[in-house]
Write an enzyme that holds these catalytic residues in place. Structure first.
Site, short mmCIF file in Angstrom:
data_model
loop_
_atom_site.label_atom_id
_atom_site.label_comp_id
_atom_site.label_asym_id
_atom_site.label_seq_id
_atom_site.Cartn_x
_atom_site.Cartn_y
_atom_site.Cartn_z
N HIS A 1 14.98 48.80 21.48
CA HIS A 1 15.82 47.76 22.08
C HIS A 1 15.34 46.36 21.69
CE1 HIS A 1 17.75 50.89 24.48
NE2 HIS A 1 16.56 51.45 24.42
N GLU B 1 -6.89 44.20 7.42
CA GLU B 1 -8.15 43.58 7.00
C GLU B 1 -8.73 44.29 5.77
OE1 GLU B 1 -10.22 41.63 10.49
OE2 GLU B 1 -11.89 42.77 9.66
N LYS C 1 -14.42 31.99 10.66
CA LYS C 1 -15.62 32.03 11.51
C LYS C 1 -16.49 30.80 11.24
CE LYS C 1 -16.34 37.05 12.21
NZ LYS C 1 -17.28 38.17 12.17
O1 PA5 Z 1 -13.66 44.79 10.99
C1 PA5 Z 1 -14.42 43.83 10.97
O2 PA5 Z 1 -15.40 43.79 10.23
C2 PA5 Z 1 -14.17 42.65 11.88
O3 PA5 Z 1 -12.99 42.77 12.58
C3 PA5 Z 1 -15.33 42.52 12.87
O4 PA5 Z 1 -15.41 43.69 13.62
C4 PA5 Z 1 -15.12 41.33 13.81
O5 PA5 Z 1 -14.98 40.15 13.05
C5 PA5 Z 1 -16.31 41.19 14.76
O6 PA5 Z 1 -17.49 41.09 14.04
P1 PA5 Z 1 -18.89 41.36 14.74
O7 PA5 Z 1 -18.94 42.79 15.15
O8 PA5 Z 1 -19.89 41.06 13.67
O9 PA5 Z 1 -18.99 40.44 15.90
#
Ligand code: PA5
Length: 479
Positions: free
Chosen positions: A327, A297, A441
């Site tokens: 394996h 990410e 989202k």
């Molecule tokens: O790393 C990130 O920013 C994302 O993975 C968020 O943690 C994830 O989308 C969840 O978002 P939120 O904490 O706003 O619900």
């Protein structure tokens, strides 16, 4: 006894070991040092800035957060047999990773091995999984705490879980149950979840300002479930603080995050665009999952730091587990394309041990496995895999853990978070945003009939129509 540590071992990426075609020559490494060294000072400066983009680096020293977490845990622990975390992505993976790394494998099942409530992290909205879970929980509902974690407070999966839990608690235990049994971890001031906290009177903890989900495990996001489940959060934070000092060292050759990032960057630019993290330790398997999100990410980006379109960047992180995946994956890793960098996690002293038994008399085939420690077998399997990969000229790094404890896990978390910051700087991208996740989202909102405007002049309804036009099943292609 000296404090257990982690160390980065990087000899097996060099041309001396795997040849010039695939390895790093001394000159190339020196060039990497020249390229990366100025970034160390830049990142150190950034850390101290008031509106720093890396406030996660201060988390190990935030006594206020630690105190809030401990106070909250002390308040609820005595009446809690089960802790359920509701969250997803960065609001869940750190909790899972800490629990797997630092509590015994049978923690939830064996009361003798537990020093806190059972922990379940529900990081999906799979109805079958949730139905099974809540069916099991029914009798214990009154002694369950729900920690709903969402920085934004508007993530559909987490919000939907919260709506279910509110209904369940209210229906089964009465109107005050939510106030007693829900603890929300969210932004201090803004967002839907903060509004709900204020209006409905839930207890809450804070996701610090500008700390993104995947960099938040050392805030209340990860610390609360850890503290509840008997993990030594002081040692965890001390380990992270210790590593933060190491990764601030302006001498490139003594800075494990700078070296780690430079090596990863180098191989990416030479076509090794896949990074495999392979722990030889079940305790560390979910740490590799946590890393997978952090790396993917943060580094998968199509614009540079200034927002200009660039050639798309993104090393693909893969999680493997030794010896299990020997394996399953190693055939590909050795004979498939040489497009991967391997990072093994190896543990010197395990938190438990068993020995095999004597070999059967009817054959001598198993004598070599008689009366040996399982750790000896597992660690030799790591060496065997590494050797096999090196034979095929695949670059290998290793993170050596003296042992897996809260201190070394804190070090590991900090090492990879700061490695990610260095990698972002080397790629000249912003590792702290995730614009591409946002579209999914918003699309979910549209498909779930959210009212109002998505963009100027375009309602969520229009957006949903557009999504359906691209995703509705076309019978012509269904066989
Ligand atoms: O790393 C990130 O920013 C994302 O993975 C968020 O943690 C994830 O989308 C969840 O978002 P939120 O904490 O706003 O619900």
């Amino acid at each position: 006894m000296a404090q257990p540590q982690i160390k980065l071992y990087y000899k097996n990426v060099f041309a001396d070991v795997i040849g010039d075609e695939h390895g790093i020559t001394t000159n190339q490494f020196d060039d990497l040092a020249v390229l990366t060294s100025p970034l160390i000072a830049r990142l150190n400066k950034q850390k101290e800035e008031e509106d720093s983009s890396t406030p996660y680096r201060k988390l190990p020293l935030r006594k206020d957060i630690r105190d809030d977490v401990k106070d909250m845990a002390a308040d609820v622990k005595a009446d809690c047999d089960t802790l359920v975390v509701l969250g997803i992505g960065g609001s869940a993976l750190g909790n899972i990773a800490l629990q797997t790394a630092l509590n015994p494998f049978m923690y939830n099942i064996d009361d003798k091995q537990r020093s806190g409530p059972r922990l379940f992290v529900l990081d999906n909205v799979d109805p079958a999984q949730l139905a099974s879970f809540f069916d099991w929980l029914e009798d214990g509902l009154g002694r369950t705490i729900f920690n709903v974690i969402s920085k934004s407070g508007r993530t559909s999966e987490t919000a939907a879980q919260l709506l279910y839990v509110r209904k369940l608690l209210t229906d089964k235990l009465g109107p005050d149950a939510c106030k007693k049994q829900i603890i929300a971890t969210t932004d201090e001031k803004a967002g839907t979840l903060r509004t709900i906290v204020q209006k409905e009177g839930y207890r809450s903890l804070i996701v610090p300002d500008r700390v993104g989900g995947r960099f938040s495990v050392l805030s209340a996001v990860g610390l609360f479930s850890a503290e509840m489940c008997g993990i030594d959060i002081d040692a965890l934070l001390a380990g992270a603080a210790d590593m933060d000092a190491k990764v601030s060292c302006e001498n490139f050759k003594k800075n494990p995050a700078a070296i780690n990032a430079a090596i990863n960057f180098h191989f990416y630019t030479r076509g090794k665009k896949t990074s495999v993290m392979m722990p030889y330790s079940n305790a560390l398997k979910d740490m590799a999952d946590w890393y997978r999100q952090l790396w993917a990410e943060s580094l998968g980006k199509s614009t540079d730091v200034k927002g200009n379109r660039i050639e798309r960047i993104g090393p693909t992180p893969i999680r493997a587990l030794g010896a299990t995946d020997q394996h399953s994956q190693v055939q590909l890793y050795r004979e498939g394309p040489n497009d991967k960098l391997f990072t093994f996690l190896k543990v010197k002293e395990f938190n438990g041990e068993i020995e095999t038994g004597p070999a059967p008399r009817c054959t001598s085939d198993l004598d070599f496995l008689a009366n040996i420690k399982m750790s000896t077998l597992l660690n030799n399997e790591k060496l065997a895999t590494e050797y096999a990969l090196l034979q095929d000229r695949r670059p290998c790094l290793t993170i050596l853990f003296d042992k897996v404890d809260a201190y070394t896990v804190g070090q590991f978390i900090c090492l990879f978070e700061v490695t990610t910051s260095f990698a972002g700087a080397l790629f000249n991208i912003n590792p702290y945003d995730q614009p591409a996740v946002e579209l999914g989202k918003e699309a979910t909102f549209a498909l779930m009939h959210k009212p109002g405007e998505y963009k100027k002049g375009w309602t969520y309804r229009d957006f949903a129509d557009e999504i359906r036009s691209r995703t509705d099943i076309d019978e012509e292609f269904l066989v």
